[in-house]
Write a protein that holds these residues in place. Sequence first.
Motif, PDB file in Angstrom:
ATOM      1  N   THR A  73     -63.933  63.689 119.479  1.00 57.98           N
ATOM      2  CA  THR A  73     -64.059  65.005 118.742  1.00 57.98           C
ATOM      3  C   THR A  73     -63.343  65.896 119.679  1.00 57.98           C
ATOM      4  OG1 THR A  73     -66.132  65.030 117.679  1.00 57.98           O
ATOM      5  CG2 THR A  73     -65.310  67.131 118.234  1.00 57.98           C
ATOM      6  N   ALA A  74     -63.419  65.434 121.080  1.00 58.64           N
ATOM      7  CA  ALA A  74     -62.661  66.396 122.186  1.00 58.64           C
ATOM      8  C   ALA A  74     -61.248  66.081 121.817  1.00 58.64           C
ATOM      9  CB  ALA A  74     -63.041  65.981 123.285  1.00 58.64           C
ATOM     10  N   ILE A  75     -60.692  64.749 121.912  1.00 59.70           N
ATOM     11  CA  ILE A  75     -59.317  64.325 121.779  1.00 59.70           C
ATOM     12  C   ILE A  75     -58.661  64.769 120.558  1.00 59.70           C
ATOM     13  CG2 ILE A  75     -57.601  62.554 121.179  1.00 59.70           C
ATOM     14  CD1 ILE A  75     -59.615  60.888 123.090  1.00 59.70           C
ATOM     15  N   GLU A  76     -59.246  64.987 119.173  1.00 58.64           N
ATOM     16  CA  GLU A  76     -58.889  65.456 118.091  1.00 58.64           C
ATOM     17  C   GLU A  76     -58.763  66.783 118.016  1.00 58.64           C
ATOM     18  OE1 GLU A  76     -60.473  62.496 114.353  1.00 58.64           O
ATOM     19  OE2 GLU A  76     -62.107  63.864 115.444  1.00 58.64           O
ATOM     20  N   SER A  77     -59.310  67.602 118.718  1.00 60.90           N
ATOM     21  CA  SER A  77     -59.161  69.108 118.761  1.00 60.90           C
ATOM     22  C   SER A  77     -58.272  69.450 120.070  1.00 60.90           C
ATOM     23  CB  SER A  77     -60.621  69.707 119.057  1.00 60.90           C
ATOM     24  OG  SER A  77     -61.373  69.298 120.234  1.00 60.90           O
ATOM     25  N   ALA A  78     -57.875  68.586 120.484  1.00 60.08           N
ATOM     26  CA  ALA A  78     -56.982  68.975 121.934  1.00 60.08           C
ATOM     27  C   ALA A  78     -55.622  69.251 121.475  1.00 60.08           C
ATOM     28  CB  ALA A  78     -56.870  67.837 122.994  1.00 60.08           C
ATOM     29  N   THR A  79     -55.220  70.412 122.220  1.00 60.62           N
ATOM     30  CA  THR A  79     -53.918  71.019 121.798  1.00 60.62           C
ATOM     31  C   THR A  79     -52.704  70.775 122.864  1.00 60.62           C
ATOM     32  OG1 THR A  79     -54.422  73.148 122.654  1.00 60.62           O
ATOM     33  CG2 THR A  79     -55.162  72.808 120.480  1.00 60.62           C
TER      34      THR A  79
ATOM     35  N   HIS B  76     -62.708  77.295 139.418  1.00 60.15           N
ATOM     36  CA  HIS B  76     -62.323  75.750 139.294  1.00 60.15           C
ATOM     37  C   HIS B  76     -61.733  75.196 137.932  1.00 60.15           C
ATOM     38  CE1 HIS B  76     -64.598  75.531 142.863  1.00 60.15           C
ATOM     39  NE2 HIS B  76     -65.823  76.111 142.372  1.00 60.15           N
ATOM     40  N   VAL B  77     -62.173  75.891 136.871  1.00 59.73           N
ATOM     41  CA  VAL B  77     -61.607  75.929 135.337  1.00 59.73           C
ATOM     42  C   VAL B  77     -61.229  77.255 134.858  1.00 59.73           C
ATOM     43  CG1 VAL B  77     -62.869  73.596 135.003  1.00 59.73           C
ATOM     44  CG2 VAL B  77     -64.012  75.672 134.481  1.00 59.73           C
ATOM     45  N   ASP B  78     -60.266  76.986 134.099  1.00 64.81           N
ATOM     46  CA  ASP B  78     -59.836  78.377 133.397  1.00 64.81           C
ATOM     47  C   ASP B  78     -60.501  78.894 132.304  1.00 64.81           C
ATOM     48  OD1 ASP B  78     -57.749  78.483 135.348  1.00 64.81           O
ATOM     49  OD2 ASP B  78     -56.232  77.556 134.079  1.00 64.81           O
ATOM     50  N   GLY B  79     -61.398  77.808 131.954  1.00 62.98           N
ATOM     51  CA  GLY B  79     -62.005  78.512 130.472  1.00 62.98           C
ATOM     52  C   GLY B  79     -62.603  77.194 130.038  1.00 62.98           C
ATOM     53  N   LYS B  80     -63.181  77.416 128.635  1.00 57.46           N
ATOM     54  CA  LYS B  80     -63.516  76.025 128.161  1.00 57.46           C
ATOM     55  C   LYS B  80     -62.739  75.012 127.708  1.00 57.46           C
ATOM     56  CE  LYS B  80     -66.909  74.460 124.170  1.00 57.46           C
ATOM     57  NZ  LYS B  80     -67.535  74.895 123.340  1.00 57.46           N
ATOM     58  N   GLU B  81     -61.598  75.686 127.174  1.00 55.82           N
ATOM     59  CA  GLU B  81     -60.264  74.542 126.713  1.00 55.82           C
ATOM     60  C   GLU B  81     -59.949  73.896 128.131  1.00 55.82           C
ATOM     61  OE1 GLU B  81     -55.854  74.811 125.056  1.00 55.82           O
ATOM     62  OE2 GLU B  81     -56.956  76.414 125.044  1.00 55.82           O
ATOM     63  N   ASP B  82     -59.744  74.355 129.144  1.00 55.70           N
ATOM     64  CA  ASP B  82     -59.410  73.821 130.373  1.00 55.70           C
ATOM     65  C   ASP B  82     -60.642  72.818 130.916  1.00 55.70           C
ATOM     66  OD1 ASP B  82     -57.930  73.171 132.715  1.00 55.70           O
ATOM     67  OD2 ASP B  82     -58.989  74.509 133.870  1.00 55.70           O
TER      68      ASP B  82
ATOM     69  N   VAL C 231     -53.236  62.229 130.073  1.00 57.22           N
ATOM     70  CA  VAL C 231     -52.955  61.755 128.862  1.00 57.22           C
ATOM     71  C   VAL C 231     -51.556  61.348 128.856  1.00 57.22           C
ATOM     72  CG1 VAL C 231     -52.377  62.708 126.507  1.00 57.22           C
ATOM     73  CG2 VAL C 231     -54.527  63.487 127.778  1.00 57.22           C
ATOM     74  N   LEU C 232     -50.637  62.190 129.277  1.00 53.97           N
ATOM     75  CA  LEU C 232     -49.316  61.454 129.157  1.00 53.97           C
ATOM     76  C   LEU C 232     -48.904  60.177 130.152  1.00 53.97           C
ATOM     77  CD1 LEU C 232     -47.338  64.975 129.638  1.00 53.97           C
ATOM     78  CD2 LEU C 232     -47.335  63.337 127.801  1.00 53.97           C
ATOM     79  N   ALA C 233     -49.631  60.128 131.271  1.00 57.89           N
ATOM     80  CA  ALA C 233     -49.665  59.042 132.000  1.00 57.89           C
ATOM     81  C   ALA C 233     -50.223  57.597 131.270  1.00 57.89           C
ATOM     82  CB  ALA C 233     -50.529  59.129 133.289  1.00 57.89           C
ATOM     83  N   TYR C 234     -51.228  57.911 130.283  1.00 58.24           N
ATOM     84  CA  TYR C 234     -51.791  56.896 129.565  1.00 58.24           C
ATOM     85  C   TYR C 234     -50.747  56.562 128.480  1.00 58.24           C
ATOM     86  CZ  TYR C 234     -54.285  54.398 126.001  1.00 58.24           C
ATOM     87  OH  TYR C 234     -54.605  53.535 125.060  1.00 58.24           O
TER      88      TYR C 234
END
Length: 230
Positions: free
Chosen positions: A100-106, A49-55, A112-115
Amino acid sequence: MSSAPRRPVSRDRVIDTAIALADEEGLDAVSMRSVAAELDVVPMALYKHVDGKEDLIAGMIDAIVSRYPAAPAGQDWRDAVRGRVLGARDELGIHPWLRTAIESATRRTPAVLAYMDALAGEFAAGGVSYDLTHYAMHALGHRIWGFSPEAFATSTGDAPPPDPETVATMMRTYPHVVAIAQASAASNPSGACDEDAEFEFTLDLLLESFERLHRSGWTSGSVASPRPGS
């Protein structure tokens, strides 16, 4: 007597579980292993369901961002932008780990783009040029997500007040910094900065400036100039 069937694991359930865990214990508590334990499955089961922690973290961000409130139809563009930004800030109060999650997102996900597109659309709906909107979005920076990072920010927590000798030394060495701190303490009985008031003050200041530039017909080309040595 047979036991109730186990609820199937899905991407939405994995992400909701991770959000609940982060709300309770913080973002550092979220891992593939910890989420799997909450769901009573082996960690490998999550990779369907998810590719890993980043996903996983990206999915958590998307789930919250997709809940940001939209502006009422027909609202003035300044109020619409303000409402969206303050709506994002409200979510930070509910989910403190989100910053913290947003600041570390790559990567910018579709949510996010829709917002970002919706926020830019509020400017455009008010007749603000895309040229000015581009600069306005940069000026807002992290504020579109409801927070404003500051250099050397520290958490005072329950630290004891400085002793009189330290205060006297600070007043002699950094009189203006101390004067600002004293004025803030006088305005706020708690002795702490009113972060919400300061955030809204800056947001309103920026919006007022954007409107003034919009009415004057501002363009980036009218102020662009080469830097010395360029």
